[in-house]
Design an enzyme around this catalytic site. Structure first.
Site, PDB file in Angstrom:
ATOM      1  N   SER A  56      -7.114   3.787  -6.403  1.00 20.72           N
ATOM      2  CA  SER A  56      -6.061   4.250  -5.501  1.00 20.72           C
ATOM      3  C   SER A  56      -6.302   3.633  -4.139  1.00 20.72           C
ATOM      4  O   SER A  56      -7.460   3.475  -3.729  1.00 20.72           O
ATOM      5  CB  SER A  56      -6.088   5.775  -5.330  1.00 20.72           C
ATOM      6  OG  SER A  56      -5.681   6.391  -6.515  1.00 20.72           O
ATOM      7  N   GLU A  63       4.333  -2.019  10.132  1.00 24.08           N
ATOM      8  CA  GLU A  63       5.703  -1.746   9.690  1.00 24.08           C
ATOM      9  C   GLU A  63       5.759  -0.590   8.697  1.00 24.08           C
ATOM     10  O   GLU A  63       6.784  -0.376   8.077  1.00 24.08           O
ATOM     11  CB  GLU A  63       6.288  -3.001   9.035  1.00 24.08           C
ATOM     12  CG  GLU A  63       6.420  -4.199   9.962  1.00 24.08           C
ATOM     13  CD  GLU A  63       5.101  -4.970  10.175  1.00 24.08           C
ATOM     14  OE1 GLU A  63       4.088  -4.571   9.569  1.00 24.08           O
ATOM     15  OE2 GLU A  63       5.074  -5.918  10.958  1.00 24.08           O
ATOM     16  N   SER A  64       4.703   0.148   8.445  1.00 26.88           N
ATOM     17  CA  SER A  64       4.583   1.352   7.595  1.00 26.88           C
ATOM     18  C   SER A  64       3.414   1.252   6.615  1.00 26.88           C
ATOM     19  O   SER A  64       2.284   1.245   7.056  1.00 26.88           O
ATOM     20  CB  SER A  64       5.856   1.714   6.852  1.00 26.88           C
ATOM     21  OG  SER A  64       6.733   2.333   7.760  1.00 26.88           O
ATOM     22  N   HIS A  69      -1.522   3.364  -7.088  1.00 23.31           N
ATOM     23  CA  HIS A  69      -2.392   4.143  -7.979  1.00 23.31           C
ATOM     24  C   HIS A  69      -2.347   3.429  -9.325  1.00 23.31           C
ATOM     25  O   HIS A  69      -1.260   3.108  -9.801  1.00 23.31           O
ATOM     26  CB  HIS A  69      -1.896   5.587  -8.145  1.00 23.31           C
ATOM     27  CG  HIS A  69      -1.742   6.262  -6.825  1.00 23.31           C
ATOM     28  ND1 HIS A  69      -2.803   6.775  -6.124  1.00 23.31           N
ATOM     29  CD2 HIS A  69      -0.645   6.459  -6.061  1.00 23.31           C
ATOM     30  CE1 HIS A  69      -2.364   7.266  -4.978  1.00 23.31           C
ATOM     31  NE2 HIS A  69      -1.057   7.093  -4.910  1.00 23.31           N
ATOM     32  N   CYS A  84       9.733  -0.940   7.782  1.00 27.53           N
ATOM     33  CA  CYS A  84      10.813  -0.775   8.746  1.00 27.53           C
ATOM     34  C   CYS A  84      10.927  -2.072   9.532  1.00 27.53           C
ATOM     35  O   CYS A  84      10.050  -2.937   9.441  1.00 27.53           O
ATOM     36  CB  CYS A  84      10.594   0.442   9.633  1.00 27.53           C
ATOM     37  SG  CYS A  84       8.991   0.516  10.375  1.00 27.53           S
TER      38      CYS A  84
END
Ligand code: SPD
Length: 427
Positions: A56, A63-64, A69, A84
Site C-alpha cells: 500500500s 497537485e493532490s 493497494h 487538480c
C-alpha cells in the site's frame, strides 16, 4: 473554465505481474515516475509492504495524490489518481498500466469539488499561499518506504531508502540487499530480515564465541547455513581453530553478501575455510560420525529451505557428527515471536542431548521481530553448561578483536532465562 476543483480517476488494474504487485520498491518507483511523467511535483511518498504479500502506498504531489493497494495473489491493483490544475491523470494511468503489465483494466473518472455546489468564502489566502510557495520546494522530496517482517499479529518495520542493490530469485528464495536508514544495508531472504550492517555483530558474536569458549579446545568446526559470512568471520578469530567447513545451500546469498556486505562476508578467502554450496541437511546426514568439535546452525526461519533445519532427524545427525565431547548451537527463534518453533526445537534438543544438556542463550537483535532472539545448545559428552573459569581469557579476546556484544559476563549471563521462557521449555 473548469467546473470542478479536481479530477479523480479510480482504476482497477487486473492480471498484473504478481511479482511486481509484491515489490514495494518497484511500485514506489513506478508510482513516483508516473506522477513525474504527468508533470506533477512530487512532495513525498509513503509505501508499505505487508508480509507475506501486498503493498500500500501514497505519493503526495503538489497537485493532490496517487494511491495504490495491491493484492499480488490476484494480480490486482486498486489505484486512484487525484489531480487538480492542468495535470493530466491519464498520463499516469498509461504509465502504470505498462509498468504493472496489466492485461486488463477498468477506470472511472469523476469530477471532484463541483463549483456549482460550493460557495467561495471570504478567506484571505495570500499570505498562506506565499508560505506554501516557500514550503513547496520541488527539490524537497522525501521517501517513506517500509520493509515489514511480520506474522499475522505483530511486525517489525524498517524504513528503507528504496534503493535495491541486489534482487534475485534463486531456486530457493528471493535474495535481496536493501538499504535501511537506521541499520544500513540489509540482507532479506523472501520477506524476512536476516542481517544488517549495523546490528549483525549481536547475532554473529553470540552464535560463535560462547560455544568456542565453552569447548576446551575447538579445532574442527562445521557451520551450516550462514551464507552472509558473519559466523565464519567470528569463528576464524579463534587461533586454535584448524578447520572450518561451511555448507550453504544458496550460492546467491554468498554472492550478494560478498559484493554488498563485505564487512560481514570478510573471511571467505581464509585458508582454513572449506566452503561448500550444498544442502546442509544432506551434508549432516552423510557426515562421518565423531568429526566436529562444534557445529553452528546459522539457518533462517523454519519456512522454505530452512524448514528441515528444525527437524529431529537433522539434529540427530548433527549429534552423531559431533565428537564424543562436542557442542551444537542452533539459531533458536524467538520466545516472543515464534513460541512454537522455539519450544519444539528445545524439546528436540533435550530429547537428543539430554534434559540438562540443552541450555538456551538469549540476546537482542533490534531488526528481528520483537528484538528478543535465541541460540539453543546441545552439549554432548563431558561438555558442562555455560559456566566457565575463563573470564580473563575472554576479556583479552574481546579487546583484541574489538567485539561489541559478547563479553565475559554475558558468556554466563545470556543463559539466565526469564521465568516465562523457563516455563515455555519445561517438559
Ligand atoms: N528471523 C531471522 C532469523 C535469522 C537467522 N539467520 C540470520 C543469518 C545471519 N547470519
Amino acid at each position: 473554465m473548469s467546473t470542478a476543483l479536481g479530477n479523480h480517476i479510480l482504476v482497477e488494474f487486473m492480471n498484473c505481474d504478481p511479482h511486481i504487485m509484491n515489490d514495494v520498491a518497484a511500485i514506489e518507483r513506478d508510482m513516483v515516475d508516473a506522477a513525474k511523467k504527468a508533470e506533477a511535483t512530487v512532495i513525498n511518498s509513503t509505501f508499505h509492504h505487508f508480509s507475506p504479500y501486498g503493498v500500500s502506498g501514497v505519493v503526495v504531489i503538489q497537485e493532490s495524490h496517487l494511491a495504490i493497494h495491491t493484492w499480488p495473489e490476484y494480480g490486482y491493483a486498486a489505484v486512484d489518481v487525484f489531480t487538480c490544475g492542468e495535470m493530466n491523470a491519464w498520463i499516469a494511468f498509461d504509465y502504470l498500466k505498462e509498468s504493472f503489465q496489466a492485461k486488463s483494466y477498468s477506470a472511472i473518472e469523476m469530477k471532484r469539488g463541483s463549483v456549482n455546489l460550493l460557495t467561495r468564502n471570504d478567506f484571505d489566502i495570500s499570505t498562506m499561499r506565499q508560505k506554501a510557495n516557500e514550503w513547496v520546494n520541488p527539490g524537497f522530496y522525501t521517501r517513506n518506504v517500509w520493509f515489514t517482517d511480520k506474522d499475522e499479529n505483530q511486525a517489525l518495520s524498517l524504513r528503507f531508502t528504496g534503493d535495491v542493490f541486489y534482487d534475485h530469485q534463486s531456486p530457493f528464495q528471493r535474495v535481496r540487499i536493501l538499504e535501511s536508514y537506521k541499520y544500513g544495508k540489509m540482507l532479506a531472504l523472501d520477506d524476512m530480515v536476516m542481517t544488517t550492517e549495523k546490528d549483525e555483530f549481536h547475532y554473529h558474536e553470540m552464535i560463535s564465541h560462547p560455544a568456542m569458549f565453552m569447548h576446551p579446545n575447538p579445532k574442527n568446526v562445521l557451520v551450516i547455513g550462514g551464507g552472509d559470512g558473519g559466523t565464519i568471520r567470528e569463528v576464524l578469530r579463534h587461533p586454535g581453530v584448524e578447520k572450518v567447513t561451511m555448507v550453504e545451500i544458496d550460492g546467491a546469498v554468498i554472492e550478494a553478501c560478498k559484493e554488498h556486505l563485505p564487512n560481514i562476508a570478510a573471511s571467505f578467502d581464509d585458508p582454513k575455510l572449506t566452503l561448500l554450496v550444498d544442502d546442509g541437511i544432506a551434508f549432516a546426514q552423510n557426515a562421518a560420525p565423531g568429526t566436529y568439535d562444534v557445529i553452528l546452525v546459522d539457518g533462517s526461519d523454519p519456512v522454505g529451505p530452512a524448514e528441515g533445519l528444525f527437524s529431529v532427524s537433522f539434529y540427530t545427525n548433527c549429534y552423531n557428527a559431533l565428537k564424543e565431547n562436542g557442542i551444537l548451537v542452533a539459531q533458536g527463534e524467538s520466545p516472543k515471536f515464534n513460541e512454537k518453533a522455539f519450544r519444539e526445537l528445545n524439546h528436540t534438543l533435550q530429547d537428543i542431548f539430554g534434559a540438562d544438556k540443552a541450555p538456551v542463550s538469549l540476546f537482542f537483535v533490534p531488526t528481528y521481530p520483537t528484538g528478543m532472539w535465541s541460540f539453543q545448545y546441545g552439549l554432548k559428552g563431558n561438555i558442562e553448561g555455560p559456566f566457565h573459569q575463563k573470564e580473563a581469557e575472554i576479556e583479552t579476546f574481546v579487546s583484541t578483536h574489538g567485539l561489541r556484544y559478547y563479553n565475559g559476563a554475558l558468556h554466563n549471563g545470556s543463559f539466565a532465562l526469564p521465568n516465562f521462557v523457563k516455563e515455555l521449555i519445561k517438559k
